[in-house]
Scaffold this motif. Sequence first.
Motif, PDB file in Angstrom:
ATOM      1  N   PRO A   4       0.824  -1.211   0.000  1.00  0.00           N
ATOM      2  CA  PRO A   4       0.000   0.000   0.000  1.00  0.00           C
ATOM      3  C   PRO A   4       0.861   1.264   0.000  1.00  0.00           C
ATOM      4  O   PRO A   4       1.942   1.262   0.590  1.00  0.00           O
ATOM      5  N   PRO A   5       0.399   2.317  -0.660  1.00  0.00           N
ATOM      6  CA  PRO A   5       1.205   3.535  -0.786  1.00  0.00           C
ATOM      7  C   PRO A   5       1.660   4.088   0.568  1.00  0.00           C
ATOM      8  O   PRO A   5       2.798   4.549   0.696  1.00  0.00           O
ATOM      9  N   SER A   6       0.786   3.999   1.589  1.00  0.00           N
ATOM     10  CA  SER A   6       1.217   4.590   2.860  1.00  0.00           C
ATOM     11  C   SER A   6       2.367   3.795   3.470  1.00  0.00           C
ATOM     12  O   SER A   6       3.236   4.360   4.139  1.00  0.00           O
ATOM     13  N   ALA A   7       2.415   2.488   3.213  1.00  0.00           N
ATOM     14  CA  ALA A   7       3.547   1.693   3.701  1.00  0.00           C
ATOM     15  C   ALA A   7       4.827   2.112   2.991  1.00  0.00           C
ATOM     16  O   ALA A   7       5.892   2.222   3.604  1.00  0.00           O
ATOM     17  N   VAL A   8       4.707   2.360   1.679  1.00  0.00           N
ATOM     18  CA  VAL A   8       5.876   2.828   0.931  1.00  0.00           C
ATOM     19  C   VAL A   8       6.344   4.169   1.487  1.00  0.00           C
ATOM     20  O   VAL A   8       7.542   4.407   1.667  1.00  0.00           O
ATOM     21  N   ALA A   9       5.384   5.037   1.801  1.00  0.00           N
ATOM     22  CA  ALA A   9       5.737   6.347   2.342  1.00  0.00           C
ATOM     23  C   ALA A   9       6.454   6.193   3.676  1.00  0.00           C
ATOM     24  O   ALA A   9       7.468   6.842   3.929  1.00  0.00           O
ATOM     25  N   ILE A  10       5.934   5.305   4.520  1.00  0.00           N
ATOM     26  CA  ILE A  10       6.556   5.102   5.838  1.00  0.00           C
ATOM     27  C   ILE A  10       7.984   4.599   5.678  1.00  0.00           C
ATOM     28  O   ILE A  10       8.909   5.080   6.321  1.00  0.00           O
ATOM     29  N   VAL A  11       8.167   3.642   4.753  1.00  0.00           N
ATOM     30  CA  VAL A  11       9.516   3.121   4.523  1.00  0.00           C
ATOM     31  C   VAL A  11      10.436   4.246   4.042  1.00  0.00           C
ATOM     32  O   VAL A  11      11.563   4.414   4.525  1.00  0.00           O
ATOM     33  N   THR A  12       9.924   5.051   3.103  1.00  0.00           N
ATOM     34  CA  THR A  12      10.740   6.147   2.566  1.00  0.00           C
ATOM     35  C   THR A  12      11.196   7.087   3.676  1.00  0.00           C
ATOM     36  O   THR A  12      12.387   7.367   3.821  1.00  0.00           O
ATOM     37  N   PHE A  13      10.230   7.572   4.442  1.00  0.00           N
ATOM     38  CA  PHE A  13      10.576   8.563   5.461  1.00  0.00           C
ATOM     39  C   PHE A  13      11.401   7.934   6.575  1.00  0.00           C
ATOM     40  O   PHE A  13      12.263   8.587   7.158  1.00  0.00           O
ATOM     41  N   ALA A  14      11.136   6.670   6.877  1.00  0.00           N
ATOM     42  CA  ALA A  14      11.924   6.006   7.914  1.00  0.00           C
ATOM     43  C   ALA A  14      13.380   5.909   7.476  1.00  0.00           C
ATOM     44  O   ALA A  14      14.293   6.123   8.264  1.00  0.00           O
ATOM     45  N   LEU A  15      13.597   5.601   6.191  1.00  0.00           N
ATOM     46  CA  LEU A  15      14.975   5.499   5.698  1.00  0.00           C
ATOM     47  C   LEU A  15      15.678   6.849   5.773  1.00  0.00           C
ATOM     48  O   LEU A  15      16.853   6.935   6.118  1.00  0.00           O
ATOM     49  N   CYS A  16      14.937   7.924   5.437  1.00  0.00           N
ATOM     50  CA  CYS A  16      15.529   9.262   5.536  1.00  0.00           C
ATOM     51  C   CYS A  16      15.799   9.598   7.000  1.00  0.00           C
ATOM     52  O   CYS A  16      16.858  10.112   7.357  1.00  0.00           O
ATOM     53  N   PHE A  17      14.816   9.276   7.830  1.00  0.00           N
ATOM     54  CA  PHE A  17      14.900   9.644   9.248  1.00  0.00           C
ATOM     55  C   PHE A  17      16.015   8.863   9.939  1.00  0.00           C
ATOM     56  O   PHE A  17      16.670   9.385  10.849  1.00  0.00           O
ATOM     57  N   ALA A  18      16.248   7.623   9.509  1.00  0.00           N
ATOM     58  CA  ALA A  18      17.290   6.798  10.134  1.00  0.00           C
ATOM     59  C   ALA A  18      18.633   7.496  10.065  1.00  0.00           C
ATOM     60  O   ALA A  18      19.386   7.527  11.034  1.00  0.00           O
ATOM     61  N   SER A  19      18.916   8.077   8.912  1.00  0.00           N
ATOM     62  CA  SER A  19      20.212   8.726   8.729  1.00  0.00           C
ATOM     63  C   SER A  19      20.367   9.909   9.675  1.00  0.00           C
ATOM     64  O   SER A  19      21.363  10.022  10.385  1.00  0.00           O
ATOM     65  N   SER A  20      19.354  10.780   9.702  1.00  0.00           N
ATOM     66  CA  SER A  20      19.503  11.987  10.528  1.00  0.00           C
ATOM     67  C   SER A  20      19.401  11.666  12.011  1.00  0.00           C
ATOM     68  O   SER A  20      20.158  12.201  12.821  1.00  0.00           O
ATOM     69  N   SER A  21      18.471  10.772  12.385  1.00  0.00           N
ATOM     70  CA  SER A  21      18.357  10.472  13.814  1.00  0.00           C
ATOM     71  C   SER A  21      19.592   9.708  14.286  1.00  0.00           C
ATOM     72  O   SER A  21      20.050   9.918  15.405  1.00  0.00           O
ATOM     73  N   GLY A  22      20.149   8.855  13.437  1.00  0.00           N
ATOM     74  CA  GLY A  22      21.382   8.158  13.783  1.00  0.00           C
ATOM     75  C   GLY A  22      22.495   9.138  14.087  1.00  0.00           C
ATOM     76  O   GLY A  22      23.255   8.973  15.046  1.00  0.00           O
ATOM     77  N   ASN A  23      22.595  10.171  13.258  1.00  0.00           N
ATOM     78  CA  ASN A  23      23.594  11.213  13.491  1.00  0.00           C
ATOM     79  C   ASN A  23      23.378  11.898  14.827  1.00  0.00           C
ATOM     80  O   ASN A  23      24.323  12.178  15.555  1.00  0.00           O
ATOM     81  N   ILE A  24      22.112  12.193  15.112  1.00  0.00           N
ATOM     82  CA  ILE A  24      21.802  12.890  16.362  1.00  0.00           C
ATOM     83  C   ILE A  24      22.150  12.012  17.558  1.00  0.00           C
ATOM     84  O   ILE A  24      22.801  12.456  18.498  1.00  0.00           O
ATOM     85  N   PHE A  25      21.751  10.727  17.494  1.00  0.00           N
ATOM     86  CA  PHE A  25      22.074   9.808  18.593  1.00  0.00           C
ATOM     87  C   PHE A  25      23.585   9.771  18.805  1.00  0.00           C
ATOM     88  O   PHE A  25      24.073   9.855  19.925  1.00  0.00           O
TER      89      PHE A  25
END
Lengths: 482, 362
Positions: A348-369
């Motif tokens: 479903p499109p919303s699952a794709v969206a969640i995966v997309t944003f999670a992948l983007c967020f992983a990079s920045s939140s990883g940096n912050i952690f």
Amino acid sequence: MKQTVVIFLTLLLLSSCGDGRKQFHEPRSEADLSGLTIATSNGTYYHGKFEKRTDVGLYIANTETDALQAVRQGLADVYVTDEIILSQEEMERLNIKLAFRGKETFKVAFALKQGNRRLQTELNRFLAEAPIGDITSHWIAGTPEVPEKEYQIAPDAPPLRCVCAINMAPVSYISAGGEWKGMEPDILRRFAHTTGRRFQMENMSLAAAVAALQAGNCDIVSACITPTEERQLSVDFSDPYYEVHPGYFVPNTGGRAHAKINERLRRSLLIERRWEMILHGLLETVKITLFSILLGSVLGGFVCAAKRSRRRWLRELVALYGLFISGIPALVFLLILFYVVFAGTGMPPSAVAIVTFALCFASSSGNIFHSAISSVPRGQIEAGLSLGFTPMQTFNFVILPQALKKGLPFFAGECVGLLKSTSIVGYIAIHDLTHVGDLIRSRTFDAFMPLFVVTLIYFLLAWLIRKGLGMLLPEARRRKKT
Amino acid sequence: MKPICTMISIRHLSKTFRNPDGSANTVLKDVNCEISKGEVISIIGPSGSGKSTLLRAMNMLEPPDSGEIWLNGENITAPSYPLETMRRKMGMVFQNFNLFENMTVMENITCAPVKLLHLSREQAELQALALLKEVGMAHQADTYPSELSGGQKQRAAIARALAMQPEIILFDEPTSSLDPTMVGEVLSVIRHLAKLGLTMLIVTHEMRFARDVSTRILFMNEGVIYEDGTPDQIFNHPVHSATKAFVNRIQKLVYEIDSDYYDYYQIHTSLGRFCIKYNIADKNDLVFALIKEVLFEHLRSVRPITVRITHAELSGVTSLDIMVADISVSPLDDKARSSLGAQVRQIIEEPTTRGFRVKLIV
């Protein structure tokens, strides 16, 4: 803070009241169009036709709605489209009128994925057998509705996935609660039911719809499409089911004045229970944001662990990942995942969206952690160890509370950033807050009210995120206790 | 004298650090030592001699490259040995205090006993309060470390280490990052603990303190224990010349006054610190008055002048040297001589290779 909000709202109000309409002689034939600017939607027959005429200006909009809006805002003089796209009531409501009718006749048909012979045969048989003429005249001319034959939906049959590129009565439009109405949805719904399937419809721009068709994310595209040889290179067509003429629309001079604010609010929110649509959009936005943050934070934990790893290849891999993510616009990344990576998987499109944003967020939140943990002095860790805590206990009792305090403001900022960037999911036909606002705008042609409401909601959500995350700080909890 | 009961045994301990440029820096070379219950041991020696590394190796914060450490008959350097258990028995006080910044003094002290010794919160707080009284910090229990002075932080850190009821406490230069005015309060706390019979290992630069408080002194130099003995042996009858030179070292404070644009006020501040640091605060006013008198009365027209204050820590002799370059006779006249002579123990006037020196012993 308060001042900023007031200034912002005033500017919005002012911008909504502009009226840059020019005076011109109403055209009566194609020859009269010389010297005028013509608005049409991207990729239509009219686009090609007027591109060749050097004496007219062209305004190419992404959707029919935007093209029409361009004429209403004075960006173009004449809006050209298939005549049937606008009903008489719709024209009155929008304060435009038909200037003249073009001479050409087009046959319109549905677009299908290339090579899907079975569906094509089924659809053609349906178009030949069903009372298409009565159905169309119900929507166009207001004749009585044709009762639908009894049908049965097979429980395990996949739904018929349709995409339409028009959101205007009477051809196809979304009514309250996201239900599709109009000539094309009616035909396709009946077709789905006769083949024992559920009917599903999304709204996209024509270009996106065709891409979705080719990627296998949908079965049928409807948008009063005229089959041309060029188009047949990339999609297949059903038999034509209707004939249309070009209509040239102009603003109705001497029309109504601007409606009052409360009337506009009523139209934007209350009519057709549009507040329900906004609520659904809000839920969609919250859902995508929340799950992206959760999944992204977990992935961010791995990114952080990899960054702190002794293994050099792992650190470099993560650095490369960060470089990759930061170098691609979130929208492009989303489209790549939707149309390429997960195309045809039925995700479903919303699952794709969640995966997309999670992948983007992983990079920045990883940096912050990573930087929050690194900011805790080495001595604090040594003190924890020297008291007899295990490395894990030292992390939990000593490092984590201090890292939290340092990293949380940045993390909250990143979360708000994520919330805002979810506004692009409309591109893959998710009815999120922004997209819903857009849908309402395309129905009421009032840009201000939906945008105002949507802005307000985003603003409140961002505030809530900051407040909510602030509660995680040990200080905040302590303050509450005392 | 044979030790009654060996608590810690250090055998052939070695540690090498790798410099950023790849060269090796051996800080511990085959160190051997036995520590018994109840001993108060001071480790002294020049900086870079491996004192702190030895201490940090003992509780495995800096695991040694080779050698063994035995605690109560168990080899804590064995790979399978649970370091947490050992560290509970071996408290540590750091040079930079390392109090947990996110906790109050009370929480700093109670967190480990509550989580590791499974004391109830009430029990732990009762014990903490007793310890805070012991170090004179009971009134600061609910403050955060950032609101405390250096001396207070260090006293709280000592209380935190004591709260785990360790068998031995390691002090890693406990006064080195303190303002001189706060050294005294921390040293008296440690002195007090020594009287209570705790086993302690103290890395320090405070010679008099080491001499007064310890039962045993280890002099470390170039990564080995050079000399090991009672305070009397090390300070009064050292065997090695390096030990002798180190314990008799002289502390200096030098001002080169080249013109009248000199920042005289700065002398006041730094001299004050110097006197507090070496426990000669009683001489501060006299030395400052003498400097003023010499610079602005007797030698008003003579510039440049070098003023040097020296203090021999162990003998306690302090002197003020006034040095003027490129002259061969004393710059003092009789009036000055009699005025200064009334205030100091002794005046020595002597020519040097570069000029003339007036030495005032105070």
